[in-house]
Structure formats: structure tokens, C-alpha cells
Scaffold this motif. Structure first.
Motif, PDB file in Angstrom:
ATOM      1  N   MET A 133      10.999   8.212   0.508  1.00  0.00           N
ATOM      2  CA  MET A 133      11.542   6.858   0.589  1.00  0.00           C
ATOM      3  C   MET A 133      10.568   5.973   1.184  1.00  0.00           C
ATOM      4  SD  MET A 133      15.283   5.913   1.916  1.00  0.00           S
ATOM      5  CE  MET A 133      15.068   4.909   3.404  1.00  0.00           C
ATOM      6  N   LYS A 134      10.302   4.809   0.517  1.00  0.00           N
ATOM      7  CA  LYS A 134       9.369   3.794   1.042  1.00  0.00           C
ATOM      8  C   LYS A 134      10.242   2.557   1.602  1.00  0.00           C
ATOM      9  CE  LYS A 134       5.565   1.198  -0.799  1.00  0.00           C
ATOM     10  NZ  LYS A 134       4.615   0.861  -1.843  1.00  0.00           N
ATOM     11  N   VAL A 135       9.602   2.144   2.789  1.00  0.00           N
ATOM     12  CA  VAL A 135      10.304   1.078   3.440  1.00  0.00           C
ATOM     13  C   VAL A 135       9.508  -0.225   2.984  1.00  0.00           C
ATOM     14  CG1 VAL A 135      10.927   0.133   5.766  1.00  0.00           C
ATOM     15  CG2 VAL A 135      10.947   2.643   5.343  1.00  0.00           C
ATOM     16  N   ASP A 136      10.343  -1.225   2.838  1.00  0.00           N
ATOM     17  CA  ASP A 136      10.062  -2.455   2.257  1.00  0.00           C
ATOM     18  C   ASP A 136       9.999  -3.345   3.630  1.00  0.00           C
ATOM     19  OD1 ASP A 136       9.363  -4.655   1.014  1.00  0.00           O
ATOM     20  OD2 ASP A 136      11.632  -5.342   0.459  1.00  0.00           O
ATOM     21  N   LEU A 137       8.940  -3.393   4.127  1.00  0.00           N
ATOM     22  CA  LEU A 137       8.396  -4.078   5.228  1.00  0.00           C
ATOM     23  C   LEU A 137       8.700  -5.470   5.444  1.00  0.00           C
ATOM     24  CD1 LEU A 137       7.113  -3.556   8.220  1.00  0.00           C
ATOM     25  CD2 LEU A 137       5.020  -4.101   7.395  1.00  0.00           C
TER      26      LEU A 137
END
Length: 175
Positions: free
Chosen positions: A1-5
Motif C-alpha cells: 500500500m502506497k501512502v499519498d504524502l
């Protein structure tokens, strides 16, 4: 899962704009209460009394009472000045709540609202003017919250101390 900074940063600042003012308000209210408590305790020390009960309300009002010696302290401390009043309840005849109101003419007729609330302490000595202790002043821009109940509570408390004093004065010895 990629975190949207960028979304995390925006969410953090959105939450901060909500919580920072609330936290700031809470801290400033605690500081005002602490300052009033210090002023009241210092005043009690100056008068050499021990407070058995006290109350702080609004931004700058405080009552303190020594029920044993029947002494009352009142403090009103705002940014500009500090008003301290010491009352020996043995010199007081009675206490009552005084509501000041204003009438304003509106489109639907006259409207009356509470402008100030004070405790009026009548001295036993006829030549001495009554003492007025301000509990609420509508001119300072604050809205009326619990001041009516505070006025009634302190009026009852003072009156009960005055009543106890008069009862003990007229009490007959048991045979």
C-alpha cells in the motif's frame, strides 16, 4: 500500500487548524483561573483568613469565604485593574441578588434583557452604604451563562451564615 504524502500533509494541517485554537483557548482559560486563584489566596493571606470555599467564574471574577470567621473576599481582576473587597459578615444585615435590566424597543415591541447582576450587602449600621459585588456586567461583551445561579448560590450561602449568627445569638440555654 502506497501512502499519498501530500494528502497526509494536508490532513495534518487541516486537523492542526482545528485543534490548535481549541488547545490555545483551554490553556489561556487555565492561566486565567490560576492567576485569579493566586490573587484570591494572596488576598486571604493579607487578611489572615483561611478560605473554606471559593468560586471563580467568567474571565475575572472570584469569591472566597471563611465560614468559620464569617469573612468574605471578592476579586475582580481584568487587564486594566484589580478590585479587591473584604467584607466582615458580622457587620452585614442581609444579602440579596440585584438584577439590572435594559429595555430595547424593537419591531415586535419592547425587549428586556439582563444588563448586570450584583450581590447587594446591607450593613447593620444605617449610615453605611450598601456594598455591591458585581457578578455579571453585560457591557464587557460577555454573554450571560451561569452567573444567575452563581449569584443565587452565594446569596443563599451568605444569608445562611447570617441566619446562623442570629440563631446562635437568640438561642436559650437548655435547662
Amino acid at each position: 500500500m502506497k501512502v499519498d504524502l501530500p494528502s497526509v500533509i494536508i490532513s495534518f494541517f487541516a486537523l492542526a487548524t482545528f485543534f490548535v485554537p481549541i488547545t490555545w483557548y483551554h490553556i489561556s482559560e487555565k492561566a486565567k483561573v490560576k492567576k485569579l486563584t493566586e490573587i484570591l489566596n494572596q488576598f486571604a493571606n493579607e487578611k489572615n483568613i483561611s478560605l473554606t470555599n471559593h468560586e471563580i467564574w467568567g474571565d475575572f471574577y472570584a469569591f472566597g469565604i471563611d465560614e468559620k470567621s464569617k469573612k468574605l473576599l471578592y476579586v475582580k481582576a481584568n487587564k486594566d485593574n484589580e478590585e479587591k473587597i473584604f467584607v466582615d459578615l458580622s457587620e452585614i444585615d442581609n444579602c440579596k441578588v440585584v438584577n439590572g435590566s435594559k429595555n430595547i424597543r424593537g419591531a415586535k415591541g419592547n425587549v428586556s434583557f439582563t444588563n448586570n447582576i450584583r450581590l447587594q450587602l446591607h450593613y447593620k449600621t444605617s449610615g453605611k452604604a450598601s456594598e455591591f459585588l458585581e457578578i455579571y456586567d453585560g457591557e464587557n461583551g460577555k454573554s450571560l451563562t451561569s452567573e444567575i445561579s452563581i449569584a443565587n448560590k452565594w446569596s443563599r450561602k451568605i444569608s445562611s451564615l447570617l441566619h446562623k449568627r442570629s440563631e446562635s445569638r437568640y438561642k436559650l440555654p437548655l435547662i
